[in-house]
Design a protein around this motif. Structure first.
Motif, PDB file in Angstrom:
ATOM      1  N   PHE A  61      41.765  39.275  42.093  1.00  0.00           N
ATOM      2  CA  PHE A  61      40.715  39.801  41.229  1.00  0.00           C
ATOM      3  C   PHE A  61      39.498  40.108  42.101  1.00  0.00           C
ATOM      4  O   PHE A  61      39.135  39.313  42.958  1.00  0.00           O
ATOM      5  CB  PHE A  61      40.297  38.784  40.173  1.00  0.00           C
ATOM      6  N   SER A  62      38.864  41.226  41.858  1.00  0.00           N
ATOM      7  CA  SER A  62      37.641  41.520  42.607  1.00  0.00           C
ATOM      8  C   SER A  62      36.508  40.622  42.124  1.00  0.00           C
ATOM      9  O   SER A  62      36.592  39.973  41.077  1.00  0.00           O
ATOM     10  CB  SER A  62      37.260  42.994  42.447  1.00  0.00           C
ATOM     11  N   SER A  63      35.424  40.591  42.902  1.00  0.00           N
ATOM     12  CA  SER A  63      34.251  39.812  42.525  1.00  0.00           C
ATOM     13  C   SER A  63      33.729  40.274  41.171  1.00  0.00           C
ATOM     14  O   SER A  63      33.636  41.472  40.900  1.00  0.00           O
ATOM     15  CB  SER A  63      33.163  39.982  43.583  1.00  0.00           C
ATOM     16  N   ALA A  66      37.196  37.849  35.873  1.00  0.00           N
ATOM     17  CA  ALA A  66      37.836  36.562  35.621  1.00  0.00           C
ATOM     18  C   ALA A  66      38.572  36.618  34.297  1.00  0.00           C
ATOM     19  O   ALA A  66      38.286  37.465  33.436  1.00  0.00           O
ATOM     20  CB  ALA A  66      36.805  35.431  35.603  1.00  0.00           C
ATOM     21  N   THR A  90      40.713  33.330  38.431  1.00  0.00           N
ATOM     22  CA  THR A  90      40.746  34.656  39.059  1.00  0.00           C
ATOM     23  C   THR A  90      42.167  35.015  39.474  1.00  0.00           C
ATOM     24  O   THR A  90      42.395  35.705  40.471  1.00  0.00           O
ATOM     25  CB  THR A  90      39.807  34.705  40.276  1.00  0.00           C
ATOM     26  N   ASN A  91      43.130  34.535  38.705  1.00  0.00           N
ATOM     27  CA  ASN A  91      44.523  34.927  38.886  1.00  0.00           C
ATOM     28  C   ASN A  91      45.273  34.672  37.594  1.00  0.00           C
ATOM     29  O   ASN A  91      44.830  33.900  36.734  1.00  0.00           O
ATOM     30  CB  ASN A  91      45.167  34.158  40.048  1.00  0.00           C
ATOM     31  N   VAL A 111      40.366  39.928  30.379  1.00  0.00           N
ATOM     32  CA  VAL A 111      39.437  39.571  31.458  1.00  0.00           C
ATOM     33  C   VAL A 111      38.012  39.869  31.008  1.00  0.00           C
ATOM     34  O   VAL A 111      37.781  40.708  30.147  1.00  0.00           O
ATOM     35  CB  VAL A 111      39.744  40.340  32.763  1.00  0.00           C
ATOM     36  N   THR A 113      33.979  40.618  32.558  1.00  0.00           N
ATOM     37  CA  THR A 113      33.295  41.105  33.750  1.00  0.00           C
ATOM     38  C   THR A 113      31.918  40.482  33.903  1.00  0.00           C
ATOM     39  O   THR A 113      31.312  40.016  32.938  1.00  0.00           O
ATOM     40  CB  THR A 113      33.141  42.633  33.701  1.00  0.00           C
ATOM     41  N   TRP A 119      35.172  47.090  38.871  1.00  0.00           N
ATOM     42  CA  TRP A 119      36.003  45.941  39.195  1.00  0.00           C
ATOM     43  C   TRP A 119      37.441  46.399  39.418  1.00  0.00           C
ATOM     44  O   TRP A 119      37.877  47.422  38.883  1.00  0.00           O
ATOM     45  CB  TRP A 119      35.936  44.934  38.051  1.00  0.00           C
ATOM     46  N   ASN A 121      41.743  44.940  40.252  1.00  0.00           N
ATOM     47  CA  ASN A 121      42.698  43.855  40.047  1.00  0.00           C
ATOM     48  C   ASN A 121      44.000  44.270  40.730  1.00  0.00           C
ATOM     49  O   ASN A 121      44.543  45.336  40.432  1.00  0.00           O
ATOM     50  CB  ASN A 121      42.882  43.645  38.542  1.00  0.00           C
TER      51      ASN A 121
END
Length: 208
Positions: A61-63, A66, A90-91, A111, A113, A119, A121
């Protein structure tokens, strides 16, 4: 021995499957920071036989991205699969699915943000696996774009002409033209000199 000839060429075809692969989408495809989107991951069996214990590890996952709370995780895969998607993580994982020859199935989770976005994934290459051996050879990536929020405000008085000390109803319309749900919307209306809230304000709202 006896001699002879083969009257024509004889051939056979060996088909090679496209392997184990996947795809990924976000719905909606763009959100504001703090927005929620559903992830759909499709796992495809390109082989000519059934695959068992198919698993996918969505681990990159990018910053600012989640698993949401609630995660609303689900799957339509066969076998006895499990979707692991813990809020705040984050997975996410699909474990133990069964795929028929040439078949596909999906798993889903939400998810949330944060930050500026956009973002992304990614399921890394090799992260879709099966009991029978070979794994996925290509990464699977989807991008979630930033949607710009906008608020318009209209204001009117009724009646528009009054004498001193006589009340007029002030109506303020808050309009969201962006087509996305906004939370925690608020504003402050500063009055000019000579206007103040009436002694019996009769304040009300249609906002939710």
């Amino acid at each position: 021995t006896s001699g002879g000839t083969i009257p024509e060429d004889v051939s056979a075809t060996l088909a090679i499957g496209t392997g184990l692969s996947g795809s990924k989408t976000f719905t909606p495809s763009s959100v504001t920071s703090g927005g929620i989107a559903q992830v759909k991951i499709t796992v495809l069996n390109g082989f000519n036989g059934q695959l068992t214990n198919v698993s996918a590890n969505d681990s990159t996952f990018s910053s600012g991205l989640a698993v949401a709370n609630p995660a609303n995780a689900s799957t339509n895969c066969g076998g006895s699969p499990t979707v692991v998607a813990n809020p705040g993580a984050t997975n996410a994982q699909l474990l133990g699915a069964t795929l028929p020859a040439g078949g596909s199935c999906d798993f889903f989770f939400d998810v949330v943000t944060s930050g500026a976005g956009p973002w992304s994934n990614t399921i890394p290459a090799g992260s879709i696996t099966r009991a029978e051996g070979p794994v996925s050879t290509a990464a699977v990536t989807a991008n979630l774009a930033v949607q710009t929020a906008q608020i318009n405000i209209n204001k009117s008085f009724n009646p528009v002409i009054v004498t001193g000390g006589v009340p007029s109803v002030l109506q303020i319309d808050v309009i969201n033209p962006s087509g996305i749900v906004m939370h925690g919307v608020g504003f402050t209306d500063v009055f000019p000199v000579g206007i103040e809230v009436y002694s019996v304000p009769n304040a009300s709202t249609t906002c939710t």
